[in-house]
Design a protein around this motif. Structure first.
Motif, PDB file in Angstrom:
ATOM      1  N   LEU A  35      15.090  42.561 -12.037  1.00 39.69           N
ATOM      2  CA  LEU A  35      14.410  43.091 -13.224  1.00 39.69           C
ATOM      3  C   LEU A  35      14.277  42.002 -14.289  1.00 39.69           C
ATOM      4  O   LEU A  35      13.237  41.902 -14.958  1.00 39.69           O
ATOM      5  CB  LEU A  35      15.157  44.304 -13.773  1.00 39.69           C
ATOM      6  CG  LEU A  35      15.134  45.546 -12.882  1.00 39.69           C
ATOM      7  CD1 LEU A  35      16.013  46.643 -13.486  1.00 39.69           C
ATOM      8  CD2 LEU A  35      13.717  46.053 -12.692  1.00 39.69           C
ATOM      9  N   THR A  36      15.315  41.181 -14.439  1.00 44.02           N
ATOM     10  CA  THR A  36      15.250  40.066 -15.382  1.00 44.02           C
ATOM     11  C   THR A  36      14.176  39.070 -14.948  1.00 44.02           C
ATOM     12  O   THR A  36      13.372  38.608 -15.760  1.00 44.02           O
ATOM     13  CB  THR A  36      16.621  39.365 -15.478  1.00 44.02           C
ATOM     14  OG1 THR A  36      17.593  40.316 -15.890  1.00 44.02           O
ATOM     15  CG2 THR A  36      16.581  38.201 -16.446  1.00 44.02           C
ATOM     16  N   ARG A  39      10.727  40.412 -15.623  1.00 42.55           N
ATOM     17  CA  ARG A  39      10.365  40.322 -17.042  1.00 42.55           C
ATOM     18  C   ARG A  39       9.939  38.895 -17.392  1.00 42.55           C
ATOM     19  O   ARG A  39       8.943  38.680 -18.078  1.00 42.55           O
ATOM     20  CB  ARG A  39      11.553  40.771 -17.912  1.00 42.55           C
ATOM     21  CG  ARG A  39      11.286  40.743 -19.387  1.00 42.55           C
ATOM     22  CD  ARG A  39      10.228  41.726 -19.754  1.00 42.55           C
ATOM     23  NE  ARG A  39       9.918  41.634 -21.169  1.00 42.55           N
ATOM     24  CZ  ARG A  39       8.995  42.324 -21.769  1.00 42.55           C
ATOM     25  NH1 ARG A  39       8.312  43.204 -21.089  1.00 42.55           N
ATOM     26  NH2 ARG A  39       8.772  42.179 -23.029  1.00 42.55           N
ATOM     27  N   ASP A  42       6.542  38.183 -15.876  1.00 42.58           N
ATOM     28  CA  ASP A  42       5.496  38.851 -16.644  1.00 42.58           C
ATOM     29  C   ASP A  42       5.168  38.068 -17.908  1.00 42.58           C
ATOM     30  O   ASP A  42       3.996  37.861 -18.235  1.00 42.58           O
ATOM     31  CB  ASP A  42       5.931  40.276 -16.978  1.00 42.58           C
ATOM     32  CG  ASP A  42       4.819  41.083 -17.623  1.00 42.58           C
ATOM     33  OD1 ASP A  42       3.675  40.995 -17.142  1.00 42.58           O
ATOM     34  OD2 ASP A  42       5.099  41.807 -18.598  1.00 42.58           O
ATOM     35  N   GLU A  43       6.198  37.626 -18.629  1.00 45.84           N
ATOM     36  CA  GLU A  43       5.973  36.878 -19.862  1.00 45.84           C
ATOM     37  C   GLU A  43       5.278  35.548 -19.575  1.00 45.84           C
ATOM     38  O   GLU A  43       4.354  35.157 -20.289  1.00 45.84           O
ATOM     39  CB  GLU A  43       7.299  36.638 -20.585  1.00 45.84           C
ATOM     40  CG  GLU A  43       7.900  37.911 -21.162  1.00 45.84           C
ATOM     41  CD  GLU A  43       9.305  37.707 -21.699  1.00 45.84           C
ATOM     42  OE1 GLU A  43       9.827  36.569 -21.625  1.00 45.84           O
ATOM     43  OE2 GLU A  43       9.885  38.689 -22.188  1.00 45.84           O
ATOM     44  N   MET A  79       4.779  43.592  -8.665  1.00 43.45           N
ATOM     45  CA  MET A  79       4.248  43.817 -10.006  1.00 43.45           C
ATOM     46  C   MET A  79       2.725  43.897 -10.014  1.00 43.45           C
ATOM     47  O   MET A  79       2.123  44.272 -11.023  1.00 43.45           O
ATOM     48  CB  MET A  79       4.701  42.680 -10.933  1.00 43.45           C
ATOM     49  CG  MET A  79       6.203  42.630 -11.114  1.00 43.45           C
ATOM     50  SD  MET A  79       6.759  41.080 -11.818  1.00 43.45           S
ATOM     51  CE  MET A  79       5.978  41.098 -13.392  1.00 43.45           C
ATOM     52  N   GLN A 126       7.302  45.432 -26.234  1.00 44.42           N
ATOM     53  CA  GLN A 126       8.684  45.485 -25.763  1.00 44.42           C
ATOM     54  C   GLN A 126       8.964  46.771 -24.991  1.00 44.42           C
ATOM     55  O   GLN A 126       9.659  46.769 -23.985  1.00 44.42           O
ATOM     56  CB  GLN A 126       9.642  45.371 -26.944  1.00 44.42           C
ATOM     57  CG  GLN A 126      11.095  45.318 -26.528  1.00 44.42           C
ATOM     58  CD  GLN A 126      12.031  45.094 -27.703  1.00 44.42           C
ATOM     59  OE1 GLN A 126      11.593  45.045 -28.846  1.00 44.42           O
ATOM     60  NE2 GLN A 126      13.300  44.974 -27.423  1.00 44.42           N
TER      61      GLN A 126
END
Length: 137
Positions: A35-36, A39, A42-43, A79, A126
């Motif tokens: 999950l980290t 993220r 994605d960023e 994703m 967020q």
């Protein structure tokens, strides 16, 4: 048999051509590490949409994560993101598509409201996302 159902679960699965175990199984949840990583991917993808899984893997390694290219590729596929690259022959129009004329050629734009345009984009937040729509006059 569920209330209100004419057919048993066994019969419904047989008609659908699936195993009964599919009905009762639950997908495994992603780990906190994944999950980290998702993220971070994605960023970084928002900053550099041209990054495919090889460059994303290199970037994650530069950030200090021990990631193999197969893991980065699987997470990006999960994703639903892939590198933005031009496809073959992108500037060739399809023969069946109508070609519209450029209507502003030779037009003297001398007042407000004569010509306008719109655009819409997706902005991740967020806790979710939002859409930004703009009208340009």
């Amino acid at each position: 048999m569920k209330p209100g159902s004419q057919y048993s679960i066994r019969r419904q699965c047989r008609l659908a051509g699936i195993s009964r175990s599919v009905i009762y199984s639950e997908p495994a949840a992603e780990t906190e590490t994944n999950l980290t990583l998702m993220r971070l991917i994605d960023e970084q993808y928002l900053r550099h949409p041209e990054f495919g899984y090889p460059r994303m893997t290199d970037w994650l390694r530069d950030q200090g994560y021990q990631v193999k290219h197969k893991r980065a590729a699987r997470l990006m596929r999960l994703m639903g993101i892939q590198a933005i690259t031009p496809g073959p022959h992108t500037s060739k129009p399809a023969p069946e598509h109508k070609i519209y004329p450029y209507l502003l050629r030779g037009m003297d734009i001398d007042r407000v409201g004569l010509v306008w345009s719109t655009d819409i984009t997706y902005i991740p937040m967020q806790f979710g996302f939002m859409y930004l729509a703009a009208v340009i006059d």
